[in-house]
Scaffold this motif. Structure first.
Motif, short mmCIF file in Angstrom:
data_model
loop_
_atom_site.label_atom_id
_atom_site.label_comp_id
_atom_site.label_asym_id
_atom_site.label_seq_id
_atom_site.Cartn_x
_atom_site.Cartn_y
_atom_site.Cartn_z
N ILE A 33 0.83 -1.19 0.00
CA ILE A 33 0.00 0.00 0.00
C ILE A 33 0.88 1.25 0.00
CG2 ILE A 33 -1.85 1.21 1.14
CD1 ILE A 33 -2.72 -1.41 2.37
N THR A 72 -0.71 2.56 4.98
CA THR A 72 -1.87 3.27 5.50
C THR A 72 -3.13 2.78 4.80
OG1 THR A 72 -0.38 5.14 5.47
CG2 THR A 72 -2.64 5.56 6.13
N THR A 74 -6.78 3.71 3.92
CA THR A 74 -7.70 4.84 3.94
C THR A 74 -9.13 4.31 3.92
OG1 THR A 74 -7.65 4.92 1.55
CG2 THR A 74 -6.08 6.29 2.72
N ARG A 75 -10.06 5.19 4.21
CA ARG A 75 -11.46 4.79 4.18
C ARG A 75 -11.86 4.30 2.80
NH1 ARG A 75 -14.93 6.55 7.95
NH2 ARG A 75 -13.97 7.59 9.70
N LYS A 76 -11.29 4.96 1.77
CA LYS A 76 -11.64 4.56 0.41
C LYS A 76 -11.11 3.18 0.10
CE LYS A 76 -11.50 6.61 -4.22
NZ LYS A 76 -11.01 7.74 -5.01
N PHE A 77 -10.02 2.81 0.76
CA PHE A 77 -9.37 1.55 0.41
C PHE A 77 -9.82 0.40 1.30
CE2 PHE A 77 -5.37 -0.97 -0.38
CZ PHE A 77 -5.68 -1.21 -1.68
N PRO A 79 -12.71 -1.05 2.05
CA PRO A 79 -13.55 -2.11 1.48
C PRO A 79 -12.77 -3.03 0.55
CG PRO A 79 -14.57 0.04 1.20
CD PRO A 79 -13.20 0.29 1.70
N VAL A 80 -11.74 -2.48 -0.12
CA VAL A 80 -10.94 -3.30 -1.02
C VAL A 80 -10.13 -4.32 -0.22
CG1 VAL A 80 -9.23 -3.25 -2.85
CG2 VAL A 80 -10.81 -1.35 -2.59
N TYR A 107 -1.26 9.54 11.10
CA TYR A 107 -2.35 10.02 10.26
C TYR A 107 -3.70 9.84 10.93
CZ TYR A 107 1.20 10.33 6.73
OH TYR A 107 2.32 10.67 6.05
N THR A 109 -6.56 11.34 10.70
CA THR A 109 -7.29 12.32 9.91
C THR A 109 -8.61 11.76 9.41
OG1 THR A 109 -6.26 11.65 7.86
CG2 THR A 109 -5.15 13.38 9.09
N TYR A 110 -9.30 12.62 8.70
CA TYR A 110 -10.62 12.28 8.16
C TYR A 110 -10.58 11.14 7.17
CZ TYR A 110 -8.69 15.15 4.44
OH TYR A 110 -7.86 15.66 3.47
N ALA A 111 -9.41 10.86 6.58
CA ALA A 111 -9.36 9.92 5.47
C ALA A 111 -8.83 8.56 5.87
CB ALA A 111 -8.50 10.49 4.34
N VAL A 112 -8.29 8.42 7.07
CA VAL A 112 -7.52 7.22 7.39
C VAL A 112 -8.25 6.37 8.42
CG1 VAL A 112 -5.34 6.40 8.32
CG2 VAL A 112 -5.36 8.36 6.82
N VAL A 113 -8.26 5.05 8.15
CA VAL A 113 -8.83 4.10 9.09
C VAL A 113 -7.87 3.92 10.26
CG1 VAL A 113 -9.52 1.70 9.36
CG2 VAL A 113 -10.05 2.91 7.26
N GLN A 114 -8.37 3.98 11.45
CA GLN A 114 -7.50 3.94 12.63
C GLN A 114 -7.20 2.50 13.02
OE1 GLN A 114 -6.14 6.90 13.91
NE2 GLN A 114 -6.99 7.48 11.94
N LEU B 150 -10.52 18.05 11.53
CA LEU B 150 -9.34 17.34 11.02
C LEU B 150 -9.55 15.84 11.04
CD1 LEU B 150 -6.34 17.00 10.27
CD2 LEU B 150 -5.79 17.25 12.67
N ARG B 151 -10.17 15.35 12.11
CA ARG B 151 -10.31 13.90 12.23
C ARG B 151 -11.62 13.39 11.66
NH1 ARG B 151 -7.32 13.63 18.09
NH2 ARG B 151 -5.35 14.31 17.21
N GLY B 152 -12.34 14.21 10.95
CA GLY B 152 -13.58 13.77 10.35
C GLY B 152 -14.62 13.49 11.40
N LEU B 157 -14.72 3.03 11.98
CA LEU B 157 -13.35 3.00 11.48
C LEU B 157 -12.47 4.05 12.12
CD1 LEU B 157 -14.01 2.43 7.68
CD2 LEU B 157 -13.39 0.74 9.36
N PRO B 170 -17.52 4.29 1.16
CA PRO B 170 -17.25 4.21 -0.28
C PRO B 170 -17.72 2.88 -0.84
CG PRO B 170 -15.25 3.88 0.97
CD PRO B 170 -16.30 4.24 1.96
#
Lengths: 164, 187, 404
Positions: A33, A72, A74-77, A79-80, A107, A109-114, B150-152, B157, B170
């Protein structure tokens, strides 16, 4: 006659035979990734040579039994990753490589799965950012230990492979 | 290094009059402010003028000056390959932010503008294919705006997110095949 | 339907073809990360390509707004993770311009040397990965062998193999370690021979040549229009290198050639990188020869930690300053800056808007891979599906940098 039997017959349990065969050929997916993927490639290449442990990279999830989450998610990734996990035949194991895969790392942030643990079961965590190839090797050895201790026929460790 | 500023300014003033404001030269870049409705003409002029030849678009990005008004800004960085000059053009935009697209001048503007739309919600009018680029289709909000946490927003998740409606999930890769919006400009 | 297909099949009772949508990625061994290409195929021909990115979008730019300037260095490492020192350098230069300071000469030499080591390590991966994508596995194994040498050198300098975070605003973190110079001289002696090995391995390999020469041609005009930069643009014949044309650090004291090529195909892009590695070795050797003694960090206690600890231990003011610097960071005057360097992938620019606080108000990364990947629009049409892999590999995108 006695000696011939002693030399060619070996008594063991089916469980230990199965776990021996499982742990001796752990085939991870070629699935990088982010940054950790480069250290994963390094681990597979000449100097570190993961092949020594029977670890051979396979390009398809259907041929592999270990997923190394190297980077990392991400939320978009996510499900894949889940789909790839579901495509792997059982028994299957997951190594979360690097801080991002373990907990999201820096990271937050809003985009990353914790952490990968939020959507796939993880067997071995390899810490580091990125972990050195030796650390990944150690992760594989730990996974082999874990498989050695699991009992395939007793059923206890098979529960976890059922998708939630 | 600074000798070319008067030249650029004079050439701009000849063509656009007082509409283009000069913001000075700093750290190797000439900065100008332009009203949004002139941006395409200005870019085309800068690119095609034989003395300037700003033929390379380095970057387009957005800035959110919340709570200042007007809130948004689109920033263009241009580079002149023959002259090795750099120019920054800034466009202050109101709310909702709109600015004409410069994809007709440089094809590379395509993704820069999609990124700015995705992150700041700046709508580039006339863009051939203004879809989200980083976030998925159906994502709500524009993450780099200053009022987006920042953290959505919190969900399974990301337990550290802010309170609020959890984000949409998504689709899997196989589902969101684009139906419209051909993005290939040439054949 | 492309013209080629119409010609190759007879008009009468020709089989009716239908365009097929094919998903390449996000998990695909040849996409160099998590890239997804939606390809519209007519038979074996690619009619249209729609790259889907964002699978590695981590929110670096937004995160940077809540970090102090020193804390951002580790984030820049993770942009183009094949060559972190270049990213560190680009960010440090941008902040230094805002502050109006310059690193000491020795620090500049160390930074440039590390950036060139990073360039070699980045180019090495693509030197091996492009042939591997086309089926020649051996090249990658050799390239990774040499890459380990660079990893060792970087580890010696900074303690980390990949993410060095060695630059600081106003210098570097610490001085070069003992025993470093013989090691890197050894590398500089060995490495050019190894480059010749790659050339012997691949330049006479007919399969490799057939699959890269004449494939994915980008003209100079198209390249500029599409915003290509770095070796990808130089392979199309545009003689532009920020190191030479807008020299930063000590590049104006160094003697190196800018490699260009006229063909603009996949082979030219690969070739340019191989030649650039030679030039990088030359630059490193000159850095080693010219590197003066002296401080490795600027002597400004409000910006950089003092190099002698005694000052902090004995003086109250110095201790407070030290605490202040580590807890709150340093303030950067109000203003904005766009600073670009020649990263291994192309023009890497940082646009920073400062509001006078210790954290940037806005940080935009102009990442070369993001723009270079867009060139797929310009080249991929009317190619075979298998050539897509060669085109993608030769453009050398790093997805972490594409998605930021």
């Amino acid at each position: 006659m006695n000696n011939a039997i002693r030399d060619s017959v070996l008594f063991t349990t089916a469980d230990s035979l199965i776990s021996w065969s499982r742990r001796s050929a752990l085939w991870p997916e070629t699935f990088g990734i982010a940054c950790c993927a480069i250290e994963m490639i390094s681990a597979g290449c000449a100097r570190y040579d993961l092949d020594r442990f029977g670890v051979v990279f396979r390009p398809s999830p259907r041929q592999s039994d270990v997923m190394i989450i190297a980077g990392t998610i991400t939320r978009k990734f996510a499900p894949v990753v889940r789909r790839l996990y579901d495509q792997m035949p059982e028994p299957r194991w997951v190594i979360a490589m690097g801080t991002c895969a373990i907990s999201g790392g820096v990271y937050n942030t809003y985009a990353v799965v914790q952490g990968a643990e939020t959507f796939v079961p993880v067997d071995v965590h390899v810490p580091g950012c990125p972990p050195r190839p030796e650390a990944l090797m150690h992760g594989f050895l730990l996974l082999q230990e874990k498989i050695k201790k699991s009992r395939a026929l007793a059923g206890a460790s098979l529960d976890r492979v059922a998708a939630p | 290094m600074n000798v070319e500023t008067p030249l650029i300014r004079t050439l701009m003033a000849e063509r656009f009059g007082e509409a283009i404001e000069e913001l000075g030269f700093s750290h190797g870049v000439h900065a100008f402010a332009a009203p949004p409705d002139m941006i395409v003409d200005l870019c085309r002029f800068l690119k095609e003028d034989p003395a300037l030849q700003f033929d390379f678009l380095s970057d387009i990005c957005g800035v959110d000056h919340y709570p200042e008004m007007p809130r948004y800004e689109a920033v263009y960085h241009l580079f002149s390959l023959p002259n090795k000059w750099r120019v920054r053009i800034k466009c202050r935009l109101g709310d909702p932010p709109r600015v004409p697209s410069v994809t007709g001048v440089w094809r590379t503007a395509n993704w820069h503008e999609r990124e700015t739309w995705d992150m700041y919600g700046i709508r580039f009018e006339g863009h051939p294919d203004l879809r989200r680029i980083y976030m998925w289709e159906g994502f709500e909000g524009f993450p780099q705006r200053k009022d987006f946490p920042l953290r959505g927003y919190k969900d399974k998740l990301n337990p550290f997110g802010a309170e609020g409606s959890p984000p949409t999930q998504p689709d899997l890769a196989t589902k969101d095949i684009p139906q419209g919006g051909r993005s290939t400009p040439r054949t | 339907m492309t013209e080629v297909t119409e010609l190759s099949w007879p008009e009468t009772d020709a089989p009716r073809t239908r365009e097929v949508l094919l998903n390449l990625g996000p998990q695909h061994p040849s996409t160099h990360g998590v890239l997804r290409l939606v390809l519209e195929l007519d038979g074996e021909y690619v009619e249209r390509v729609d790259p889907h990115i964002g699978y590695l979008h981590r929110g670096t730019e937004k995160l940077a707004e809540s970090f102090t300037y020193t804390q951002i260095f580790p984030l820049t490492d993770r942009l183009d993770y094949l060559c972190p020192p270049s990213n560190n350098l680009a960010f440090a230069l941008a902040v230094e311009k805002l502050l109006g300071i310059q690193a000491p000469i020795r620090a500049q030499y160390i930074r440039v040397m590390m950036a060139e080591l990073a360039r070699i390590s980045g180019h090495l991966l693509i030197t091996g990965a492009l042939p591997m994508d086309l089926g020649a596995m051996t090249a990658l194994l050799y390239a990774m062998r040499e890459r380990e040498m660079i990893m060792d050198l970087l580890e010696m300098i900074s303690g980390a193999r990949m993410h060095t975070s060695f630059c600081r605003v106003g210098g570097v973190r610490e001085d070069l370690p003992d025993g470093f110079f013989p090691k890197i001289r050894e590398f500089c002696d060995i490495f050019p021979n190894r480059i010749r090995d790659y050339e012997r391995l691949l330049d006479s390999n007919r399969v490799f040549l057939k699959r890269t020469q004449g494939i994915g041609v980008i003209s100079a005009e198209d390249g500029i229009d599409l915003g290509l930069s770095g070796p990808n643009l130089r392979a199309s014949g545009v003689d532009w290198d920020i190191r030479r044309d807008e020299p930063y650090e000590i590049y104006d004291r160094l003697d190196f050639d800018v490699i260009t090529s006229q063909e603009g195909d996949c082979y030219a892009r690969w070739r340019c990188r191989v030649e650039e590695m030679r030039e990088s070795v030359r630059i490193i050797e000159q850095c080693l020869d010219q590197m003066p003694d002296g401080p490795f960090q600027i002597d400004m206690p409000t910006i950089a930690f003092p190099t002698d600890k005694d000052r902090v231990h004995c003086s109250m003011e110095a201790l407070i300053q030290h605490f202040d610097l580590s807890a709150y960071g340093f303030k950067v005057p109000k203003g904005e800056v766009y600073s670009a360097i020649e990263a291994p992938k192309g023009e890497l620019g940082f646009y920073i808007v400062s509001d006078g606080s210790p954290k940037p108000f806005r940080m935009k990364v102009r990442s070369p891979s993001f723009v270079n990947l867009q060139a797929l629009f310009g080249v991929a049409n009317a190619h075979y599906l298998a050539d897509m892999i060669a085109v993608l590999g030769s453009l050398d995108p790093v997805m972490a940098e594409v998605d930021k």
